[in-house]
Design an enzyme around this catalytic site. Structure first.
Site, PDB file in Angstrom:
ATOM      1  N   TRP A  60       0.838  -1.196   0.000  1.00  0.00           N
ATOM      2  CA  TRP A  60       0.000   0.000   0.000  1.00  0.00           C
ATOM      3  C   TRP A  60       0.876   1.251   0.000  1.00  0.00           C
ATOM      4  O   TRP A  60       1.912   1.299   0.684  1.00  0.00           O
ATOM      5  CB  TRP A  60      -0.939   0.002   1.195  1.00  0.00           C
ATOM      6  CG  TRP A  60      -2.057  -0.997   1.080  1.00  0.00           C
ATOM      7  CD1 TRP A  60      -1.941  -2.338   0.836  1.00  0.00           C
ATOM      8  CD2 TRP A  60      -3.457  -0.730   1.182  1.00  0.00           C
ATOM      9  NE1 TRP A  60      -3.188  -2.917   0.781  1.00  0.00           N
ATOM     10  CE2 TRP A  60      -4.135  -1.968   0.995  1.00  0.00           C
ATOM     11  CE3 TRP A  60      -4.205   0.420   1.435  1.00  0.00           C
ATOM     12  CZ2 TRP A  60      -5.525  -2.075   1.045  1.00  0.00           C
ATOM     13  CZ3 TRP A  60      -5.590   0.319   1.485  1.00  0.00           C
ATOM     14  CH2 TRP A  60      -6.237  -0.913   1.285  1.00  0.00           C
ATOM     15  N   ASN A  69     -11.667  -6.526   2.442  1.00  0.00           N
ATOM     16  CA  ASN A  69     -12.933  -6.928   3.047  1.00  0.00           C
ATOM     17  C   ASN A  69     -13.021  -8.448   3.093  1.00  0.00           C
ATOM     18  O   ASN A  69     -12.047  -9.142   2.798  1.00  0.00           O
ATOM     19  CB  ASN A  69     -14.113  -6.303   2.293  1.00  0.00           C
ATOM     20  CG  ASN A  69     -15.214  -5.871   3.252  1.00  0.00           C
ATOM     21  OD1 ASN A  69     -15.729  -6.679   4.022  1.00  0.00           O
ATOM     22  ND2 ASN A  69     -15.576  -4.592   3.195  1.00  0.00           N
ATOM     23  N   ASP A  83      -7.073  -3.789  10.553  1.00  0.00           N
ATOM     24  CA  ASP A  83      -7.941  -2.855   9.841  1.00  0.00           C
ATOM     25  C   ASP A  83      -8.062  -1.529  10.593  1.00  0.00           C
ATOM     26  O   ASP A  83      -8.669  -0.590  10.087  1.00  0.00           O
ATOM     27  CB  ASP A  83      -9.346  -3.453   9.688  1.00  0.00           C
ATOM     28  CG  ASP A  83      -9.358  -4.692   8.813  1.00  0.00           C
ATOM     29  OD1 ASP A  83      -8.714  -4.677   7.755  1.00  0.00           O
ATOM     30  OD2 ASP A  83     -10.014  -5.680   9.196  1.00  0.00           O
ATOM     31  N   GLU A 129      -2.548  -8.041   9.127  1.00  0.00           N
ATOM     32  CA  GLU A 129      -2.468  -6.593   9.297  1.00  0.00           C
ATOM     33  C   GLU A 129      -3.806  -6.065   9.785  1.00  0.00           C
ATOM     34  O   GLU A 129      -4.861  -6.426   9.284  1.00  0.00           O
ATOM     35  CB  GLU A 129      -2.081  -5.904   7.986  1.00  0.00           C
ATOM     36  CG  GLU A 129      -0.624  -6.092   7.617  1.00  0.00           C
ATOM     37  CD  GLU A 129      -0.225  -5.235   6.430  1.00  0.00           C
ATOM     38  OE1 GLU A 129      -1.088  -4.517   5.889  1.00  0.00           O
ATOM     39  OE2 GLU A 129       0.952  -5.284   6.038  1.00  0.00           O
ATOM     40  N   ASP A 181     -12.392   2.348  -2.037  1.00  0.00           N
ATOM     41  CA  ASP A 181     -13.634   2.976  -1.575  1.00  0.00           C
ATOM     42  C   ASP A 181     -13.830   4.419  -2.029  1.00  0.00           C
ATOM     43  O   ASP A 181     -14.793   5.071  -1.618  1.00  0.00           O
ATOM     44  CB  ASP A 181     -13.761   2.908  -0.046  1.00  0.00           C
ATOM     45  CG  ASP A 181     -14.157   1.533   0.447  1.00  0.00           C
ATOM     46  OD1 ASP A 181     -14.844   0.809  -0.298  1.00  0.00           O
ATOM     47  OD2 ASP A 181     -13.779   1.166   1.571  1.00  0.00           O
TER      48      ASP A 181
END
Length: 316
Positions: A74, A219, A290, A288, A147
């Site tokens: 990321w 998700n 959330d 990891e 998102d």
């Protein structure tokens, strides 16, 4: 008798361009297939899971079932010199002949105004252009802004056009400058509203310029649920695109929570899949956090927890 050397040189150059893409100057003239340029996905040796295993070599189960699997890196405001970091990462993957997966998460305010992200629209444009420059012609997969489209409703309607314009800019840069990158716009998950509305938003963000869209990022919904959702979006788009599914933690499906819920399980490992689904990917490294919630109420986002990891291995 005329020499054949110029013809030979031309043919060699042409073959090289077909394999490696165009030089960095100017616009890319064709989109390559990164899967044809690589053999499998890149396993990040610097991932939090890998770092944990180096400290705890006795944890063979976590090493084999999570740290040895390829998951995405990321990128965001925390990434420092993002061009240098992406250059180093994609270069290491390219030398290994493997395909790196990157997720950008840096729109101003990020999702639903949770904070962070680029300081301004101009700063975001500079940042995403640096990500693109770091990739260059090396093969990669990029997931754009989880998102961002699914949660547009969190923002006042007058702000929608500006946020979509940033996504369009990102799409345009990656489409033009990164010929061997497959880029996917995030399309939320199975609960992200009407499929036709999602298709409309994807069109506004110029999905036709990139490979497709992605479902279930970070998700827990099952692959079957995501395929059904993907089929609906494809139909609303009229076809002509592809999608990928995050399977990192969807082995037991969702219990309605997306924040460190109990009794979830690892999903299928990253792999190429039959069309129109391009890939199953692990976009979140299992283990990891959330965020400070659920099973780990004090653990910040993206912090690795062996407790979370082992719960996903066992499914309890």
């Amino acid at each position: 008798m005329p020499t054949t050397r110029p013809l030979v040189a031309f043919l060699v150059l042409t073959a090289a361009l077909l394999v490696f893409g165009r030089p960095e100057s100017g616009l890319a003239e064709a989109t390559g297939d990164p899967l044809k340029l690589t053999t499998g996905f890149y396993v990040d040796p610097a991932s939090p899971a890998a770092a944990y295993v180096r400290r705890h070599p006795e944890d063979a189960e976590l090493a084999s079932k999570i740290a040895a699997q390829a998951s995405a890196r990321w990128l965001g405001a925390w990434s420092g010199d993002v061009q240098a970091g992406v250059t180093a990462y994609t270069t290491a993957a390219d030398k290994a002949g493997k395909l790196p997966v990157l997720v950008t998460d840096n729109l101003p305010g990020r999702q639903c105004g949770i904070g962070g992200g680029a300081a301004s629209d101009a700063a975001y444009r500079t940042w995403i252009a640096a990500v693109s420059a770091g990739i260059g012609t090396r093969p990669a997969v990029v997931v754009l802004e989880p998102d961002a489209l699914a949660r547009l409703d969190c923002y006042p309607t007058p702000e929608w056009d500006g946020r979509i314009a940033l996504l369009k800019y990102a799409v345009g840069v990656l489409a033009a400058k990164n010929p061997n990158t497959w880029t996917y716009l995030d399309a939320g998950n199975v609960t992200s509203g009407d499929a036709k509305e999602m298709a409309r938003r994807l069109r506004l963000a110029d999905i036709g310029k990139v490979r497709g869209f992605v479902l279930n990022t970070a998700n827990y919904f099952t692959t079957e649920q995501s395929v059904a959702r993907g089929t609906e979006i494809l139909q609303a788009l009229g076809g002509g695109t592809h999608y990928v599914i995050d399977t990192s933690r969807n082995g037991n499906g969702s219990d309605g929570s997306s924040c460190n819920p109990p009794a979830r399980k690892l999903g299928t490992p990253p792999a190429r899949t039959p069309a129109p689904v391009d890939l199953h990917l692990w976009l979140r490294t299992p283990g990891e956090s959330d965020g400070p919630c659920g099973l780990t109420p004090d653990l910040p986002t993206r912090t690795f927890s062996p407790v979370l990891a082992h719960r996903l291995i066992t499914g309890i």
